[in-house]
Scaffold this motif. Structure first.
Motif, mmCIF file in Angstrom:
data_model
loop_
_atom_site.group_PDB
_atom_site.id
_atom_site.type_symbol
_atom_site.label_atom_id
_atom_site.label_comp_id
_atom_site.label_asym_id
_atom_site.label_seq_id
_atom_site.Cartn_x
_atom_site.Cartn_y
_atom_site.Cartn_z
ATOM 1 N N ARG A 169 0.838 -1.210 0.000
ATOM 2 C CA ARG A 169 0.000 0.000 0.000
ATOM 3 C C ARG A 169 0.868 1.254 0.000
ATOM 4 N N ARG A 170 1.928 1.236 0.777
ATOM 5 C CA ARG A 170 2.834 2.396 0.796
ATOM 6 C C ARG A 170 3.511 2.569 -0.560
ATOM 7 N N THR A 171 3.882 1.466 -1.178
ATOM 8 C CA THR A 171 4.480 1.540 -2.510
ATOM 9 C C THR A 171 3.485 2.084 -3.515
ATOM 10 N N ASP A 173 0.972 4.046 -3.007
ATOM 11 C CA ASP A 173 0.789 5.483 -2.777
ATOM 12 C C ASP A 173 1.910 6.286 -3.427
ATOM 13 N N LEU A 174 3.139 5.780 -3.326
ATOM 14 C CA LEU A 174 4.270 6.473 -3.949
ATOM 15 C C LEU A 174 4.136 6.476 -5.469
ATOM 16 N N ILE A 176 1.396 6.108 -7.351
ATOM 17 C CA ILE A 176 0.256 6.889 -7.828
ATOM 18 C C ILE A 176 0.597 8.374 -7.887
ATOM 19 N N ASN A 177 1.377 8.821 -6.916
ATOM 20 C CA ASN A 177 1.725 10.243 -6.837
ATOM 21 C C ASN A 177 2.995 10.599 -7.607
ATOM 22 N N PHE A 248 -7.378 -1.508 -1.671
ATOM 23 C CA PHE A 248 -6.565 -0.531 -0.951
ATOM 24 C C PHE A 248 -6.812 -0.545 0.555
ATOM 25 N N THR A 249 -7.686 -1.412 1.038
ATOM 26 C CA THR A 249 -8.019 -1.424 2.467
ATOM 27 C C THR A 249 -7.916 -2.834 3.033
#
Length: 338
Positions: A169-171, A173-174, A176-177, A248-249
């Motif tokens: 999930r952290r990956t 997020d990186l 996507i942004n 994502f959850t």
């Protein structure tokens, strides 16, 4: 060499646990490394393998501890993302003590940085030896075998039921942004802003046509042009993958639900009027990636690949066709070529 110990960084995460368990099942002692000392001790007790399991806590900000972990084995498998953050100190420690390094990175910038920073390393470094990136790289090499020029390689990932771990999930997020995307077109690597787009890809039966999103930012765009003489690389992911409930959850779902992933990965090579496709189908992307990294690490520990040093993609480090067939024999997926 049979029974050679292998170090696992991020051993208490979902992928790390799969990797450690597979190594033990294959007859190899493991050295469990990571940031959570209490979690490592608990996992070692859970494994119940006595002195075949060693615990070596190694925070990312402790170079000495990282070097000690790396020096405990001829190969270190890095399983703790996001690799853009965790990769540099771990790979540096491995190189410093002469330990081969394998990771599960999906992040294309991390993969690119390793090729640019450590080409002269005295050990073998194999980034992206996992489901995303690794399978695409191997399949592209297998499909393109013997071709002297390729117009385009399309790697398409069809994934349903994906349940992300905390690290994934952290990956995500990186990624996507991320503004600066890395692609390969017109015979050159390109870095810059590029919006996501949709297209259709026709998978082998029974999947057929699927709506896809691209460019999916795996390491394929960096690795494939290193060994396939192609003008363009396109990497796609099924659009429905990210719209499914819980993707994502789902950090805290149990292992049974996390393993209930269905996947097809296809690499299509176009060369003039020639079209070749190599694809794999299976279940549980986490298991497939774990088996791939373990098989790579055991090859490196035995010196089976020979005296290669520096950074290599999975298909550069290992002969793609035989390696994929070995993974098929281990139950990671079913392989087909057309």
């Amino acid at each position: 060499m049979s029974g050679e110990p292998i170090a696992v960084y991020g051993a208490t995460g979902h992928t790390g646990r799969l990797v450690a368990t597979e190594l033990l099942a294959r007859g190899h002692p493991v050295v469990l490394g990571g940031r959570d000392a209490a979690g490592l001790i608990e996992f070692a007790a859970e494994l119940g393998e006595g002195d075949r399991v060693t615990v070596r806590p190694a925070p990312l900000d402790d170079p000495g501890a990282l070097r000690g972990l790396a020096a405990s084995a001829p190969v270190l498998i890095h399983c703790a993302g996001p690799y853009a953050l965790t990769g540099p100190p771990v790979v540096a420690a491995a190189i410093e003590v002469g330990t081969h390094y394998v990771d599960h990175a999906v992040e294309v910038h991390h993969v690119k940085d390793l090729f640019e920073s450590y080409a002269g390393a005295g050990v073998q470094i194999v980034p992206g030896m996992s489901f995303y990136g690794g399978l695409g790289d191997l399949l592209a090499a297998h499909a393109a075998d013997g071709l002297t020029h390729v117009d385009k390689v399309t790697v398409s990932y069809a994934v349903s039921g994906w349940r992300m771990t905390t690290g994934a999930r952290r990956t995500a997020d990186l990624l996507i942004n991320e503004v600066e995307r890395i692609t390969f077109s017109e015979g050159a690597q390109r870095v810059g802003p590029l919006p996501m787009y949709t297209t259709t890809y026709v998978f082998p039966a029974p999947l057929g046509p699927r709506m896809m999103i691209g460019p999916f930012p795996t390491g394929d765009a960096v690795t494939i042009p290193r060994h396939v003489p192609t003008t363009e690389v396109e990497v796609l992911l099924t659009a429905t993958t990210f719209t499914e409930p819980q993707v994502f959850t789902s950090e805290h779902v149990d292992d049974v639900e996390r393993a209930a992933t269905a996947f097809t990965v296809a690499a299509e090579v176009s060369a003039g009027g020639v079209h070749r496709t190599a694809h794999v189908t299976g279940h549980d992307i986490w298991w497939a990636g774990a088996v791939a990294s373990v098989e790579a690490a055991l090859d490196l520990a035995s010196d089976h690949p020979g005296p290669k040093r520096g950074v290599h993609s999975p298909a550069e480090a290992f002969s793609a066709g035989p390696f994929l067939r070995r993974l098929e024999e281990l139950g990671a997926f079913v392989l087909a070529v057309s």
